[in-house]
Design a protein around this motif. Structure first.
Motif, mmCIF file in Angstrom:
data_model
loop_
_atom_site.group_PDB
_atom_site.id
_atom_site.type_symbol
_atom_site.label_atom_id
_atom_site.label_comp_id
_atom_site.label_asym_id
_atom_site.label_seq_id
_atom_site.Cartn_x
_atom_site.Cartn_y
_atom_site.Cartn_z
ATOM 1 N N VAL A 119 -1.001 11.044 -0.966
ATOM 2 C CA VAL A 119 -1.992 11.464 0.021
ATOM 3 C C VAL A 119 -3.217 11.977 -0.730
ATOM 4 C CG1 VAL A 119 -2.521 13.053 1.905
ATOM 5 C CG2 VAL A 119 -0.236 12.025 1.743
ATOM 6 N N LEU A 120 -4.379 11.398 -0.434
ATOM 7 C CA LEU A 120 -5.626 11.797 -1.086
ATOM 8 C C LEU A 120 -6.488 12.565 -0.094
ATOM 9 C CD1 LEU A 120 -6.525 8.411 -2.854
ATOM 10 C CD2 LEU A 120 -5.025 10.241 -3.679
ATOM 11 N N LEU A 121 -6.757 13.821 -0.379
ATOM 12 C CA LEU A 121 -7.566 14.665 0.507
ATOM 13 C C LEU A 121 -9.032 14.442 0.159
ATOM 14 C CD1 LEU A 121 -5.464 17.955 0.219
ATOM 15 C CD2 LEU A 121 -5.139 16.027 1.806
ATOM 16 N N PHE A 122 -9.704 13.629 0.976
ATOM 17 C CA PHE A 122 -11.077 13.231 0.668
ATOM 18 C C PHE A 122 -12.082 14.185 1.324
ATOM 19 C CE2 PHE A 122 -14.758 10.349 1.825
ATOM 20 C CZ PHE A 122 -15.412 10.580 0.618
ATOM 21 N N PHE A 123 -12.790 14.957 0.491
ATOM 22 C CA PHE A 123 -13.769 15.918 0.994
ATOM 23 C C PHE A 123 -15.196 15.388 0.946
ATOM 24 C CE2 PHE A 123 -10.152 18.609 -0.069
ATOM 25 C CZ PHE A 123 -10.065 19.398 1.066
ATOM 26 N N ARG B 194 -12.547 13.579 5.666
ATOM 27 C CA ARG B 194 -12.916 14.972 5.908
ATOM 28 C C ARG B 194 -12.807 15.357 7.381
ATOM 29 N NH1 ARG B 194 -17.418 14.565 3.857
ATOM 30 N NH2 ARG B 194 -18.791 14.476 5.662
ATOM 31 N N ASN B 195 -13.127 14.443 8.286
ATOM 32 C CA ASN B 195 -13.063 14.788 9.712
ATOM 33 C C ASN B 195 -11.634 15.098 10.151
ATOM 34 O OD1 ASN B 195 -12.650 11.865 9.365
ATOM 35 N ND2 ASN B 195 -12.450 11.844 11.588
ATOM 36 N N ILE B 196 -10.662 14.497 9.489
ATOM 37 C CA ILE B 196 -9.255 14.816 9.783
ATOM 38 C C ILE B 196 -8.862 16.123 9.106
ATOM 39 C CG2 ILE B 196 -6.876 14.025 9.589
ATOM 40 C CD1 ILE B 196 -8.623 12.388 11.509
ATOM 41 N N LEU B 197 -9.303 16.324 7.875
ATOM 42 C CA LEU B 197 -8.988 17.562 7.163
ATOM 43 C C LEU B 197 -9.548 18.779 7.893
ATOM 44 C CD1 LEU B 197 -9.695 16.431 3.484
ATOM 45 C CD2 LEU B 197 -7.498 16.491 4.686
ATOM 46 N N ALA B 198 -10.690 18.602 8.548
ATOM 47 C CA ALA B 198 -11.318 19.718 9.259
ATOM 48 C C ALA B 198 -10.476 20.197 10.436
ATOM 49 C CB ALA B 198 -12.709 19.302 9.746
ATOM 50 N N ILE C 8 0.851 -1.201 0.000
ATOM 51 C CA ILE C 8 0.000 0.000 0.000
ATOM 52 C C ILE C 8 0.883 1.247 0.000
ATOM 53 C CG2 ILE C 8 -1.762 1.289 1.261
ATOM 54 C CD1 ILE C 8 -2.758 -1.336 0.017
ATOM 55 N N ASN C 9 0.617 2.149 -0.939
ATOM 56 C CA ASN C 9 1.419 3.379 -1.022
ATOM 57 C C ASN C 9 0.556 4.634 -1.180
ATOM 58 O OD1 ASN C 9 0.538 3.159 -3.664
ATOM 59 N ND2 ASN C 9 2.565 3.420 -4.593
ATOM 60 N N THR C 10 -0.756 4.481 -1.002
ATOM 61 C CA THR C 10 -1.675 5.605 -1.186
ATOM 62 C C THR C 10 -2.652 5.666 -0.018
ATOM 63 O OG1 THR C 10 -1.492 5.375 -3.587
ATOM 64 C CG2 THR C 10 -3.377 6.623 -2.744
ATOM 65 N N TYR C 11 -2.768 6.859 0.596
ATOM 66 C CA TYR C 11 -3.536 6.999 1.824
ATOM 67 C C TYR C 11 -4.575 8.124 1.725
ATOM 68 C CZ TYR C 11 0.093 4.012 3.740
ATOM 69 O OH TYR C 11 0.943 2.954 3.965
ATOM 70 N N PRO C 12 -5.837 7.775 1.557
ATOM 71 C CA PRO C 12 -6.891 8.791 1.652
ATOM 72 C C PRO C 12 -6.986 9.315 3.088
ATOM 73 C CG PRO C 12 -7.674 6.804 0.529
ATOM 74 C CD PRO C 12 -6.376 6.456 1.176
ATOM 75 N N VAL C 13 -7.280 10.603 3.201
ATOM 76 C CA VAL C 13 -7.465 11.235 4.514
ATOM 77 C C VAL C 13 -8.874 11.801 4.547
ATOM 78 C CG1 VAL C 13 -6.614 12.957 6.132
ATOM 79 C CG2 VAL C 13 -5.005 11.795 4.583
#
Length: 391
Positions: free
Chosen positions: A193-197, A167-171, A160-165
């Motif tokens: 890093v995938l910023l998931f909104f 919305r609760n963390i982005l906030a 695994i080399n790709t990590y979605p993050v």
């Protein structure tokens, strides 16, 4: 295993593996004695390969039936009278070439022993790049949040080399910057890093501006500032491979907004974008992002040569304990067949089941996606499904 010395019937099977990558050998061992058998291995004497040894353990599936899925690390064979069990050998060879050797197990009195011949052809690492991979490992989920370091090591160990993050963390970038930063502790700096909104939901559109209309000039100004804060923070931490993941499994009702948003982000702000596609009528969404991850449902009969985005593949395994480990393995082969460069599945540890070892009570099988279990000591246990996915 009887009173006489026993040799594995798998001696003719030759493994083909890649140097410094894992190979697997599955054994079914039965104790035909009238007493418990405890065997220990001489694997520590090996210098040309390393090995991890697991015992397959039964867990409950969605029909309250036992399936052998969890893998408990062991350092030998322990079997009750009349017991038979599956054991998995996970080997890694440290040099190229043919190999012939043995792993020997015996009890203290040496009257019961097991000899496992290991025959292998180990080839150099291919020049082609490995597949990218994600399985949405959200580190705030209950099963892994207290063993995050172990989870990260396990994920990286499986490719695994790709990590979605989420919305609760982005906030948290606004009011809890320290928590936001700590979330990334331990994640390799070269990871995507995938910023998931999740702008599929109206509430999500208020993350940067709760008053302005979505996609208005005022909203864009606020969101731009919000993104700059996130990017500057992640860049300072060492992460450069960042993508905006605005919608999950884009639907036709959201497509116009999706297109408008990603065009603005990519053309005017020079950000990279990522999307997942579940429905066949949304295949064209791949032309408006840098990476598009298609569900396997859209593969049949469709051609993707006119899609400009990098193409990945993913699967959602409902009732995952009922899924054959082979299905996890085939994901990489399907990606190869269609010329895709990434794979994934939902999800590393998302479940409403009790994953506690050794008894796992069925609660809601449809939402059981996890490929790991929690062991007796709180440690993570792998599964046949997870090892089958290994890239």
């Amino acid at each position: 295993l009887g009173k006489e010395s026993f040799s594995s019937s798998l001696s003719g099977d030759k493994m083909v593996g890649i140097v410094d990558e894992y190979c697997y050998k599955l054994l079914l061992i039965a104790n035909n004695n009238k007493h418990k058998v405890v065997l220990r291995s001489d694997v520590q004497k090996q210098s040309e390969f390393s090995v991890r040894f697991y015992k397959g353990v039964s867990v409950s599936n969605t029909r309250y039936k036992d399936v052998i899925d969890a893998l408990e690390p062991v350092n030998g064979v322990e079997l009750a009278p009349g017991e038979a069990a599956y054991f998995l050998l996970k080997l890694k060879f440290n040099k190229v070439g043919p190999f012939a050797g043995n792993i020997n197990f015996s009890n203290t009195s040496r009257d019961v022993s097991l000899n496992i011949p290991i025959l292998a052809k180990i080839i150099p690492r291919p020049k082609a790049n490995a597949l990218n991979a994600t399985n949405w490992p959200y580190f705030d989920l209950p099963q892994i949040r207290d063993v995050k370091k172990d989870a990260i090591n396990d994920l990286e160990d499986h490719g695994i080399n790709t990590y979605p993050v989420a919305r609760n963390i982005l906030a948290k970038i606004k009011n809890d910057r320290r928590s936001f930063i700590s979330y990334f502790a331990g994640i390799d700096k070269s990871s995507r890093v995938l910023l998931f909104f999740g702008f599929n939901k109206d509430d999500a559109k208020k993350i940067a501006d709760s008053k302005s209309k979505y996609l208005s000039n005022e909203w864009k100004k606020s969101f731009r500032t919000y993104l700059e804060n996130i990017y500057n923070t992640l860049n300072t931490l060492g992460y450069k491979n960042i993508y905006i993941y605005p919608y999950d499994e884009i639907a036709s009702k959201d497509f116009d907004e999706f297109k408008s948003l990603t065009t603005w982000l990519r053309k005017e702000l020079n950000y990279r974008c990522y999307a997942t596609v579940l429905h066949e009528n949304m295949i064209g969404a791949g032309n408006f992002v840098d990476i598009v991850q298609y569900n396997t449902m859209v593969l049949k009969g469709n051609k993707f040569g006119n899609i400009s985005g990098e193409k990945w593949l993913y699967e959602i395994f409902w009732y995952s304990r009922d899924i054959s480990p082979l299905e996890y393995r085939l994901l990489a082969w399907k990606a190869y067949l269609f010329g895709f460069t990434g794979v994934g599945f939902w999800n590393y540890s998302k479940t409403t089941l009790s994953q506690n070892f050794p008894s796992s009570t069925y609660l809601n099988g449809r939402q059981d996606h996890s490929v790991v279990y929690n062991g007796r000591n709180g440690n993570l246990l792998s599964s046949f499904r997870w090892e089958s996915f290994y890239l």
